[in-house]
Design a protein around this motif. Structure first.
Motif, mmCIF file in Angstrom:
data_model
loop_
_atom_site.group_PDB
_atom_site.id
_atom_site.type_symbol
_atom_site.label_atom_id
_atom_site.label_comp_id
_atom_site.label_asym_id
_atom_site.label_seq_id
_atom_site.Cartn_x
_atom_site.Cartn_y
_atom_site.Cartn_z
ATOM 1 N N HIS A 1 0.804 -1.220 0.000
ATOM 2 C CA HIS A 1 0.000 0.000 0.000
ATOM 3 C C HIS A 1 0.843 1.279 0.000
ATOM 4 O O HIS A 1 0.347 2.338 0.371
ATOM 5 C CB HIS A 1 -0.952 -0.011 1.197
ATOM 6 N N SER A 2 2.074 1.179 -0.439
ATOM 7 C CA SER A 2 2.942 2.353 -0.519
ATOM 8 C C SER A 2 3.918 2.159 -1.664
ATOM 9 O O SER A 2 4.499 1.077 -1.828
ATOM 10 C CB SER A 2 3.707 2.526 0.798
ATOM 11 N N ARG A 3 4.107 3.198 -2.478
ATOM 12 C CA ARG A 3 5.057 3.085 -3.585
ATOM 13 C C ARG A 3 6.468 2.833 -3.063
ATOM 14 O O ARG A 3 7.243 2.081 -3.661
ATOM 15 C CB ARG A 3 5.005 4.316 -4.480
ATOM 16 N N GLN A 4 6.817 3.439 -1.913
ATOM 17 C CA GLN A 4 8.148 3.226 -1.359
ATOM 18 C C GLN A 4 8.338 1.788 -0.905
ATOM 19 O O GLN A 4 9.416 1.202 -1.054
ATOM 20 C CB GLN A 4 8.389 4.173 -0.177
ATOM 21 N N ASP A 5 7.271 1.185 -0.385
ATOM 22 C CA ASP A 5 7.361 -0.221 0.021
ATOM 23 C C ASP A 5 7.562 -1.131 -1.187
ATOM 24 O O ASP A 5 8.237 -2.163 -1.089
ATOM 25 C CB ASP A 5 6.105 -0.637 0.787
ATOM 26 N N ASN B 1 -3.781 1.687 -4.686
ATOM 27 C CA ASN B 1 -3.655 1.305 -3.275
ATOM 28 C C ASN B 1 -2.632 2.162 -2.532
ATOM 29 O O ASN B 1 -2.530 2.072 -1.306
ATOM 30 C CB ASN B 1 -3.209 -0.160 -3.152
ATOM 31 N N TRP B 2 -1.857 2.942 -3.270
ATOM 32 C CA TRP B 2 -0.713 3.610 -2.667
ATOM 33 C C TRP B 2 -1.082 4.979 -2.114
ATOM 34 O O TRP B 2 -2.078 5.604 -2.515
ATOM 35 C CB TRP B 2 0.407 3.797 -3.693
ATOM 36 N N ASP B 3 -0.210 5.479 -1.228
ATOM 37 C CA ASP B 3 -0.373 6.829 -0.694
ATOM 38 C C ASP B 3 -0.212 7.872 -1.793
ATOM 39 O O ASP B 3 -0.838 8.921 -1.789
ATOM 40 C CB ASP B 3 0.639 7.089 0.435
ATOM 41 N N GLU B 4 0.615 7.558 -2.799
ATOM 42 C CA GLU B 4 0.814 8.438 -3.963
ATOM 43 C C GLU B 4 0.458 7.637 -5.213
ATOM 44 O O GLU B 4 1.271 6.857 -5.712
ATOM 45 C CB GLU B 4 2.269 8.914 -4.033
#
Length: 527
Positions: free
Chosen positions: A84-88, A115-118
């Motif tokens: 759920h995060s592009r960084q993840d 699903n991502w924050d961005e």
């Protein structure tokens, strides 16, 4: 000799609310259902095993549209679907690279930027910073888009001078530089350079996939895989080495239009019927997906007025493919998500009806107009629906197509009320394969993101939702005489759930568990 199954509630799916006490089976088929004592007395000399079970027994689930090998790939490769995060995502790719040798390919499956924050695609330069000499491809959840790093693009000979391909989009930034994203047919520029999987990998993927399907109560699936893994023969051989040998799953294989000539050249015929492995309709694509705005709409996207989507084929090419299927006496199974894509194929089915005693399949049919439904219900077609798309697409799809179009879309209840046969599938690995999640989504239409219910008027009853995964898929392929219900002469394929879905709170359907799966009278999964 036979087996007597009893203990919990048994729903034969022969009518809403109907139950029986026991089932007597022999040689992989149902001999009779009824009262336990009566069956025990009648078949006493033939019963060599009694099988008491705890829970609620149904006909085994059938997934009307999935990709068996693709689901296996997702299980075996780098799974990005639940991040759920592009960084993840970037971190997971980076960690994977630390555990490979040399310039091994890294292939990630199933990212969903919504699903991502961005919610924007990862850029190739972000991958370049962490991947060094390793070729890296990340495939979007819909499989209609991918992101490649510069290493892969160099291997493919793709650069800023590369022209867009028909039916596809090579994404560029505002300065004309490539971002690393490739949509629909443009993906082929990259996929042509991917390592071709060996037949042993395909067999491993099939077996891995099916074992997971069995754990979800799925005993049969209509799958489309035959054109993507090095050609028809190798891919079909992999299926043929696994399924008839193990006899633990029944596969109905759609045949991609690129593989249909090979099927016939190898001496096979689509009409050949087998209890374990058989061929179905010719598969083709009309458009792309909503996530990348390549689903073909009749009016522009609400969040990008410059785009209406992508036609995979020209109108002339599409008509030629339909005629090709008819020349082979085959029905068609057509990927259509946007309303304009549906209109294109409806026009052709009206002009070229399917062979007698067969039905064409419209797969997805998500963005819909009322005038198209009126035309659809007059045709010999069925619609393969994926109820979990409601859970994964809302609320962002409202922004994508606007409130009015969204309110007319994903109209499972309307289709069924209009007499259009609908069968339920997952489109795995695109969505989660679990039929219980599909049943929950069909009944509750609840978004996985905000928990809200979208367009209650399209909710199905629990019984209707179970029909999507039992009775109806059997009708789609003219196997309603052996599959999808619990009746004399039908396959002894069952699923046992831990609780009764007709007696629990409807909002709790997704909490049901599979206790046991039975195929051909044998227990193939036990929780």
């Amino acid at each position: 000799m036979g087996k007597l199954w009893f203990g919990g509630t048994i729903y034969p799916m022969t009518g809403e609310g109907e139950t029986v006490e026991a089932i007597f089976t022999k040689d992989g088929k149902i001999v009779e259902t009824g009262h336990k004592d009566e069956l025990q007395n009648k078949y006493n000399e033939e019963i060599d095993e009694t099988v008491p079970f705890e829970g609620v027994l149904f006909p085994g689930f059938i997934d009307s549209h999935l990709h068996i090998i693709g689901h296996g790939e997702k299980l075996l490769r780098l799974d990005l679907s639940d991040i759920h995060s592009r960084q993840d995502v970037i971190n997971k790719v980076h960690n994977a690279i630390q555990n490979v040798k040399g310039e091994q390919w890294i292939i990630g499956e199933g990212f969903n930027e919504n699903n991502w924050d961005e919610p924007t695609f990862i850029h190739k330069e972000e991958l370049d910073e962490i991947t060094g000499g390793n070729p890296v491809i990340l495939t979007r959840v819909c499989r209609h888009a991918l992101v490649a790093n510069s290493k892969v693009m160099d291997l493919a000979g793709v650069n800023e001078q590369t022209q867009d391909v028909p039916g596809g989009v090579i994404e560029r930034d505002s300065y004309g530089y490539l971002t690393g994203a490739f949509h629909d047919q443009a993906q082929d520029l990259i996929k042509e350079k991917m390592p071709v999987p060996s037949i042993s990998f395909l067999e491993h993927a099939i077996e891995t996939s099916i074992n997971d399907l069995l754990s979800h109560g799925i005993v049969s699936g209509h799958s489309e895989d035959l054109s993507y893994y090095g050609g028809f023969k190798k891919t079909f051989d992999a299926f043929n080495h696994v399924i008839p040998t193990k006899q633990f799953f029944r596969a109905h294989l759609l045949v991609h239009h690129d593989a249909v000539d090979d099927l016939h050249h190898e001496g096979y015929r689509p009409s050949e019927i087998d209890d374990w492995l058989e061929f179905g309709a010719m598969k083709l694509f009309v458009d792309g997906a909503l996530g990348g705005r390549t689903a073909l709409l009749s009016e522009p996207y609400s969040d990008d007025s410059t785009r209406k989507g992508v036609s995979i084929h020209t109108d002339q090419q599409l008509e030629g493919l339909v005629m090709k299927a008819r020349n082979y006496h085959m029905p068609i199974a057509v990927h259509t998500i946007g309303d304009q894509a549906v209109e294109k194929i409806v026009r052709l089915i009206e002009k070229y009806p399917p062979p007698q005693n067969t039905k064409d399949r419209i797969i997805h049919a998500q963005i819909m107009r009322p005038d198209l439904i009126e035309r659809l219900k007059e045709l010999p077609i069925i619609i393969d629906v994926q109820p979990t798309f409601v859970a994964s697409d809302f609320p962002w799809v409202v922004d994508r197509v606007g409130q009015e179009r969204a309110s007319q879309s994903y109209p499972w209840k309307t289709y069924m009320d209009e007499g259009i046969l609908c069968a339920g599938g997952s489109d795995a690995p695109i969505e989660e394969v679990d039929p219980l999640l599909g049943i929950d989504a069909a009944v509750n239409r609840r978004s996985a993101y905000d928990g809200q219910t979208y367009y209650e008027h399209e909710r199905l009853s629990v019984y209707e939702a179970f029909c999507l995964y039992t009775v109806n898929p059997a009708k789609v392929i003219n196997k309603e005489g052996v599959q999808g219900q619990l009746k004399r002469g039908f396959f002894a394929d069952f699923v046992v759930l831990d609780h009764d879905p007709f007696k629990i709170d409807q909002s709790k359907l997704s909490t049901l568990n599979v206790n046991m799966t039975i195929v051909n009278e044998k227990i193939v999964y036990k929780r």
